[in-house]
Design an enzyme around this catalytic site. Structure first.
Site, PDB file in Angstrom:
ATOM      1  N   HIS A  77       0.834  -1.203   0.000  1.00  0.00           N
ATOM      2  CA  HIS A  77       0.000   0.000   0.000  1.00  0.00           C
ATOM      3  C   HIS A  77       0.872   1.258   0.000  1.00  0.00           C
ATOM      4  O   HIS A  77       0.444   2.322  -0.453  1.00  0.00           O
ATOM      5  CB  HIS A  77      -0.906   0.040   1.233  1.00  0.00           C
ATOM      6  CG  HIS A  77      -1.985  -0.991   1.234  1.00  0.00           C
ATOM      7  ND1 HIS A  77      -1.785  -2.268   1.698  1.00  0.00           N
ATOM      8  CD2 HIS A  77      -3.284  -0.931   0.833  1.00  0.00           C
ATOM      9  CE1 HIS A  77      -2.918  -2.958   1.586  1.00  0.00           C
ATOM     10  NE2 HIS A  77      -3.840  -2.171   1.062  1.00  0.00           N
ATOM     11  N   ASP A 133      -4.708  -6.286  -7.657  1.00  0.00           N
ATOM     12  CA  ASP A 133      -4.883  -5.604  -6.386  1.00  0.00           C
ATOM     13  C   ASP A 133      -5.142  -4.135  -6.703  1.00  0.00           C
ATOM     14  O   ASP A 133      -4.969  -3.684  -7.850  1.00  0.00           O
ATOM     15  CB  ASP A 133      -3.631  -5.780  -5.514  1.00  0.00           C
ATOM     16  CG  ASP A 133      -3.951  -5.720  -4.021  1.00  0.00           C
ATOM     17  OD1 ASP A 133      -5.036  -5.233  -3.662  1.00  0.00           O
ATOM     18  OD2 ASP A 133      -3.108  -6.158  -3.215  1.00  0.00           O
TER      19      ASP A 133
END
Length: 503
Positions: free
Chosen positions: A184, A256
């Site tokens: 992230h 993702d």
């Protein structure tokens, strides 16, 4: 530049964005009717069962076969139960029990809960082999450190979930377990030779494929021997040569989230990453947690521009759209198998709590605790994938005093003053790397009986001088009850969650 309507219709099925709010905006419904692949539903879209049922129903009214997905892993990562915590143990606890039949029943129950709420695609299970004790994003989301065990659990999870008529998504390919960086926030590197990658990281994906998983999610990680300097999401060597060619996967490859820094900073933006992922072999593009109509239209424009520039073939988009259509057809025609022994009831009490209790490991003695002081140590870091979900023993220990502390700098003297002569139960997640936690526990042990309860990823670390060390392998609501039960703090509530099933 205006986008050709035919090209726009071709691009739309490859998109899996999100939207804000507890009800779908008009534009979100219009895009579904226009042919959008589906949506990811996040915690901020969910308030209660009635509301989320109405939300998914409204999207299905726009188009019956729309893909409605979420990250419902059980354990620490839950969307349906984000306000209270999941009633199911997560993968680390299931791996510790090491009963594939139980894992299949747990995932079937999760799938039935999802099906009842209107979902047909679960972005789970996580099948990464977690070999780094300092992994900030996988941890208890993993079934464990042993590829053979993780492979068996992965196959069971896929089978259970899909027996409920909900498509599974094994993630994060080619394996996010050996990292100590959160994708992230940055692009992690797994510097592993290909033979090790095949033996350790790829085995669970092969097992999931053998079990029939309908989809696989990419990892925003760099594996130099496989992907060079690119993240796997942008690597044709990973997505096509390895996943399609070597492993034989024929289902849908889902990215993702493309707003994660592991790929967004390389591509230049979330939208610019979309055509690069498609070119590499991704079929369905998860755009972002925080998404709006402008980002979706920007992404469509970037994909169309790549086609006009000649570096993204229309045939690749057609192939992706066809695979997504096949997944939609699978979800439309597949219902729950009859006669299974686990039924999702939205509470998980009948199966989840006893399963979590089976996972608890106790080293030392828990006798004579009486009514201890429970000290819950706040997290020093947040698992972004999980978000902020309630955890700990609190809901299960009525009548037992509990305090919240935030080391470092918390005084052992203050804790002793609160405890008096009582035993102290210190509860935390990833105690081994919480700043000040080890020092606090070991400072308390000489004067009070101390029990440490680890609700994060288990390691070899043990604090000196404690009476007992309890490992739950997760911090879901079920794991919290299991820890309180092991400590003898649940009282009569144990009977309400089928404690006899533990035996």
């Amino acid at each position: 530049m205006a986008i050709d309507p035919g090209l726009r219709r071709l691009i739309l099925p490859t998109l899996l964005p999100a939207f804000p709010g507890l009800s779908a905006p008009r534009w979100a419904l219009d895009l579904v009717a226009e042919g959008l692949g589906g949506y990811v539903i996040f915690y901020y879209n969910i308030a209660d069962p009635e509301q989320v049922g109405a939300l998914t129903a409204s999207l299905r009214e726009a188009r019956a076969d729309v893909l409605l997905s979420l990250d419902e892993e059980g354990g620490d990562v839950t969307r349906l139960a984000h306000l209270a915590g999941s009633p199911y143990p997560g993968n680390a606890a299931l791996g510790a029990v090491d009963d594939p039949g139980l894992t299949e029943r747990i995932y079937r129950a999760i799938g039935l809960d999802l099906r009842a709420s209107g979902f047909n695609l679960n972005l789970a299970p996580t099948v990464d082999v977690n070999t780094s004790d300092h992994n900030p994003t996988v941890g208890t989301r993993s079934f464990g450190t042993d590829p053979t065990r993780v492979s068996a659990q992965a196959a069971a999870a896929v089978t259970g979930l899909q027996s409920a008529g909900v498509a599974a998504c094994a993630k994060h390919f080619p394996g996010h377990g050996a990292t100590s960086t959160d994708s992230h926030l940055a692009l992690p590197t797994v510097d592993a030779p290909l033979p090790l990658l095949r033996e350790r990281d790829l085995a669970p994906f092969a097992a999931a494929i053998e079990a029939g998983t309908q989809s696989i999610m990419t990892a925003h990680i760099r594996v130099p021997e496989l992907t060079g300097d690119l993240p796997a999401t942008f690597s044709r060597a990973a997505m096509v040569d390895l996943l399609r060619g070597e492993l034989g996967f024929t289902g849908v490859v889902i990215s993702d989230a493309l707003d994660m820094r592991g790929v967004a900073e390389i591509a230049g933006s979330t939208a610019k990453g979309a055509p690069r992922a498609l070119l590499a072999g991704v079929d369905l593009l998860c755009l972002a947690g925080q998404c709006d109509r402008d980002l979706i239209e920007e992404t469509i424009a970037e994909i169309a521009a790549a086609v006009r520039a000649g570096w993204l073939p229309t045939s690749r988009i057609e192939q992706a759209a066809q695979r997504v259509a096949e997944l939609s057809r699978w979800t439309a025609k597949t219902g729950p198998d009859a006669g299974a022994d686990a039924a999702g009831d939205g509470t998980g009490a009948g199966i989840g709590y006893p399963a979590a209790r089976r996972a608890v490991r106790v080293e030392g003695s828990l006798t004579g605790l009486g009514s201890p002081l429970v000290v819950q140590i706040a997290d020093a870091e947040l698992n972004i994938a999980a978000g902020r979900v309630p955890w700990g023993l609190g809901p299960h220990i009525n009548g037992t005093e509990q305090v919240q502390l935030a080391p470092p700098g918390e005084s052992p003297e203050r804790v002793r003053a609160l405890a008096g002569t009582r035993p102290i139960v210190v509860v935390g997640r990833n105690l081994h790397r919480l700043p000040g936690a080890a020092d606090l526990i070991e400072a308390l042990a000489p004067t009070n009986p101390v029990v440490a309860v680890e609700m994060g990823w288990p390691t070899a670390w043990r604090p000196a001088g404690v009476r007992a060390f309890v490992t739950t392998f997760g911090a879901s609501r079920a794991n919290g009850w299991a820890a309180a039960s092991a400590l003898g703090l649940t009282g009569a509530s144990a009977a309400r969650v089928g404690v006899d099933a533990i035996r």
